[in-house]
Design a protein around this motif. Sequence first.
Motif, PDB file in Angstrom:
ATOM      1  N   UNK A   1     -17.894 103.321  21.483  1.00  0.00           N
ATOM      2  CA  UNK A   1     -18.319 104.724  21.603  1.00  0.00           C
ATOM      3  C   UNK A   1     -18.566 105.357  20.548  1.00  0.00           C
ATOM      4  N   UNK A   2     -17.829 105.304  19.322  1.00  0.00           N
ATOM      5  CA  UNK A   2     -17.978 106.175  18.151  1.00  0.00           C
ATOM      6  C   UNK A   2     -19.395 106.000  17.530  1.00  0.00           C
ATOM      7  N   UNK A   3     -19.948 104.921  17.875  1.00  0.00           N
ATOM      8  CA  UNK A   3     -21.408 104.593  17.309  1.00  0.00           C
ATOM      9  C   UNK A   3     -22.231 105.656  18.359  1.00  0.00           C
ATOM     10  N   UNK A   4     -22.290 105.208  19.573  1.00  0.00           N
ATOM     11  CA  UNK A   4     -22.856 106.185  20.515  1.00  0.00           C
ATOM     12  C   UNK A   4     -22.985 107.789  20.515  1.00  0.00           C
ATOM     13  N   UNK A   5     -21.569 108.050  20.195  1.00  0.00           N
ATOM     14  CA  UNK A   5     -21.444 109.522  19.944  1.00  0.00           C
ATOM     15  C   UNK A   5     -21.740 110.116  18.563  1.00  0.00           C
TER      16      UNK A   5
ATOM     17  N   UNK B   1     -20.129 107.060  13.867  1.00  0.00           N
ATOM     18  CA  UNK B   1     -20.180 106.005  12.898  1.00  0.00           C
ATOM     19  C   UNK B   1     -21.656 106.103  12.720  1.00  0.00           C
ATOM     20  N   UNK B   2     -22.168 105.724  11.490  1.00  0.00           N
ATOM     21  CA  UNK B   2     -23.507 105.786  10.925  1.00  0.00           C
ATOM     22  C   UNK B   2     -23.819 104.171  10.503  1.00  0.00           C
ATOM     23  N   UNK B   3     -25.019 103.659  10.915  1.00  0.00           N
ATOM     24  CA  UNK B   3     -25.255 102.390  10.578  1.00  0.00           C
ATOM     25  C   UNK B   3     -26.601 102.475   9.637  1.00  0.00           C
ATOM     26  N   UNK B   4     -26.627 101.974   8.687  1.00  0.00           N
ATOM     27  CA  UNK B   4     -27.940 102.057   7.531  1.00  0.00           C
ATOM     28  C   UNK B   4     -28.119 100.705   6.793  1.00  0.00           C
TER      29      UNK B   4
ATOM     30  N   UNK C   1     -18.774 108.927   9.654  1.00  0.00           N
ATOM     31  CA  UNK C   1     -19.770 109.722   9.066  1.00  0.00           C
ATOM     32  C   UNK C   1     -18.991 111.060   8.706  1.00  0.00           C
ATOM     33  N   UNK C   2     -18.181 110.764   7.662  1.00  0.00           N
ATOM     34  CA  UNK C   2     -17.680 111.810   6.933  1.00  0.00           C
ATOM     35  C   UNK C   2     -17.829 111.804   5.250  1.00  0.00           C
TER      36      UNK C   2
ATOM     37  N   UNK D   1     -12.637 116.476   8.667  1.00  0.00           N
ATOM     38  CA  UNK D   1     -11.899 117.125   9.421  1.00  0.00           C
ATOM     39  C   UNK D   1     -12.202 116.811  10.946  1.00  0.00           C
ATOM     40  N   UNK D   2     -13.493 116.868  11.424  1.00  0.00           N
ATOM     41  CA  UNK D   2     -14.072 116.552  12.522  1.00  0.00           C
ATOM     42  C   UNK D   2     -13.561 114.893  13.113  1.00  0.00           C
ATOM     43  N   UNK D   3     -13.934 114.107  12.147  1.00  0.00           N
ATOM     44  CA  UNK D   3     -13.640 112.835  12.268  1.00  0.00           C
ATOM     45  C   UNK D   3     -12.312 112.433  12.606  1.00  0.00           C
TER      46      UNK D   3
END
Length: 611
Positions: free
Chosen positions: A296-300, A303-306, A575-576, A601-603
């Motif tokens: 879910x964290x990726x879909x939302x 979490x970033x993939x690079x 993604x922080x 803070x959001x994460x």
Amino acid sequence: MLRNRLAALLAAAVLTLPGAALAADAAQVPTVRGLALYGKPALPADFKYFPYVNPDAPKGGELVRAAQGSFDSTNPFIIKGTPASGLMAIYDTLMASNPDEPFSMYGLLASGIRLDPERRWMEFDIDPAARFNDGTPVTADDVVFSFRLLRDEGQPFYAGYYADVTSAQALDEDTVRFEFAAENSRELPLILGQLPVLPKDYWATRDFTAPTLDKLLGSGPYRIAEVVPGQRIVYQRVDDYWGKDLPVNRGRYNIDRLVFDYYRDQSVALEAFKAGNVDMRIESSARNWATAYDFPAVADGFVEKMLVTDGQPAGMQAYVMNLRRDKFQDVRVREAINLAFYFPWLNEQLFYGAYERTRSYFEGSDMAAGGLPSDAELALLEPYREQLPERLFDEPLPIEQPEELRPRLRKALGLLRDAGYEVQKGQLVDRKTGQPFTFEVLLYDTQFERIVQPLLQNLERIGIQGRIRTVDVNQYLNRLRNFDYDMIVGSFPQSANPGNEQREYWTTAYADQPQSRNLIGLKDPVIDALVESLIRADSRQALDTAAKALDRVLRWGFYVIPQFHLDGTRIAVWDKFGYPQPFPQYTLDLDAWWVDPQRAKTINQRQNGGG
């Protein structure tokens, strides 16, 4: 500029000591702030910061990463012990590399550099402001002490790195001079720029060669804050770090706490990342990259993939055969085992088509050999024609033949018969001794077992019995240090400018030195000579030619089974974090990242169930 420089020069002139002429020579050489391997550094002498960084990046926050296995030492420079991750963050070097240039360095501890035009000596002026993290000054004596300590008591590669340094002396409190052999590596001055400087007084009452879990002293941007043996090490940013405003440091070392938590199993580490207990993951598994990040964290978007590319050669990752074992001495045996590795099946079935086959020890660069030897290569190779296989001169380089697996195995079996083996009751045996051909692949990571198994299954079809032995990291390192293995998965990383480190990879002098990187056990005078040709190359063209000749000889020796590579680094990250864009061209620089307070803070709220 230097506290005692003028006095030293005057004393030398008056007393007419042997060093007087040398000091006078140095006075004629301009003092610079940076060096490049070829030509001049890209940045002007008055640059304020590396162009790719954010000089106004906020300070603060924490970065938690997963480390594998365990550790029992905070000394990364010696043979004994398993060092913790991240230890070089506590040390400064004389110069710092620019990740956006192929091989240029700029002053860090050194506020000035003088290099003899003939490259027979160099001098470093130590910045008078430089301090260890207990407030004591960094002096020329500390530099000389560090050089001698690492060369004489450190890991074997330091002796190879510094082999062409004939003298190191402190001319005064702030000036250190190195003198070089008549024939030396062009990169030697930059290698010395990479010298980590240790505090002489601190080590006066300590045994440098023994593992320790002490919070060792350095002069770098971080200090060791917490050590939990085998489980966790934490580094704290030094608020009053002496070098924080230097051009090479501005916009870097922004994160307050660097944490390495240890996991014995990579699957557990991955689950820790998914749960938010780990902030960043550098992913080595193509299968995981393709299938394990559907949560879910990726879909939302949390979490970033690079995939971050870089400009360095891919180097060589391979199954390494240990020539210290008699069974691998015959080149026909080694070639036969190479033929049993079938990359197309692996890439399709296990890697989701993500990888390319590695062919060269300098893969992805102009230093990789190809086709037949050029005239320039032949000039290096012809003197050794009688010691080299004839087909090296007459046939294209071997690696990936077009035929399917069955004809490859048929050819392999023919080579093994020529080498004195035959298949009896399904087993390959030595015709003279009747002993079966068996070997063991030593691993420390269970993830690699599924990649090794297809090779062993193919070898079993021609009668070779292979088995996997997976041990914990500490046992693996102990066996590696003593070359106690038949075959391992090893790597020989390369930069765009290979040099002195090639001695430790390939030459006779390192074949029997514990913990050297001569994993193969090579003892070949031709390879020794070609390595020296590479190190002594005085132009980019000469370096490329020498590397191609060395690459060609190594590849025709079939010492390893080349595996595969990816042109970049896979990173998954909560993604922080902020990071400079574009990334530097040649090397990933995580030191230029920072924590974005609002995103963090959001994460954190999400991970704690608040959103």
